[in-house]
Design a protein around this motif. Sequence first.
Motif: not given
Length: 356
Positions: A14-21, A225-229
Amino acid sequence: MPRPTQATIDFSALAHNLAVVRQYAPRSRIMAVIKADAYGHGLLHAANALKTVDGFALLELDAAICLRDAGYRQPILLLEGFFSTQELGLLEQYQLSTVIHHSEQVAMLLESKQRVDLFLKINTGMNRLGLAPEQFHKVMSMFKGNRCANTITLMTHFACADDPSEKESVIQQLQYFEMATQGYNYPRSLANSAAIIRYPETHADWVRPGIMLYGISPFPDQTASDLNLRPVMTLSSRIIAIQNLKCGDKVGYHGLFQADRAMRIGIVACGYADGYPRHAPTNTPVLVNNQHTRLLGRVSMDMLAVDLTDIENAELNSPVILWGKEITVDEIAHRAGTIGYELLCAVAPRVEKVCF
């Protein structure tokens, strides 16, 4: 012992995906969408992992109050707004923000004299919720000089931002919004997950990431995975029985699978009452002992069958992964003729959520 079916929630993902946002929208404030029990991940679990966001958005008034009682001080937005004048007192008491999307809400608010933070939603083409432009101008004039509007933010929602063939639709909605709001200098919120990734011109003051936070791609033509999520939820269980089949034996209700050789099958403690899709067909992928195998026959309410014939060391209590990192929820959804959103939201309350 408790039933072995579990939904494991990975806080670090979750924290990783927030960083992607934040990488996609570095200049916008982030309003994390945690409606539907955080897309099935658990409201307070998700809020804790996302506690650094600028705000939260959801639908349920009781869930918003739960967040306030848990100590979250960020703006909390009710995406469908309020439904009665009685609720307005709670909005003011708990300092909750509300979407305004029809004139009846405006009338209730003006009558109540409550002071509330407002998000005025404009219908720019989705034709679901929102004020028509002529209604919007009238509402703005009604709020002018009225103390019930504590703050005002302008918003809309894109209907086709996830469809790569519908770029023109997104541009038209954006232009429609800009024309309707011309001359009004207020903060704006437009972009959902798909628009955050593909349409930086829509980012504005607030972005509203939803499905991408949970590691699901909003697009049919790109994987997470393509979107680094990273997938946040892993749905798992265990083998609770083993059957040895002869050639010609059938499996499950209506015998939808028939063995064409001698086979060994495992019965898994997970079914459609747990949230696994009933319409997932034979050959839907499953992991047993971290080895790839397949679903066999019809999914039952509480159980499903998997092929153990070629799985090394498979036995009672062997671990089973139904979706997660190796097998994505989108792949299971595609096999079942639905979308990952539905499967995540359908995980049943009886499934224990384990967070780490």
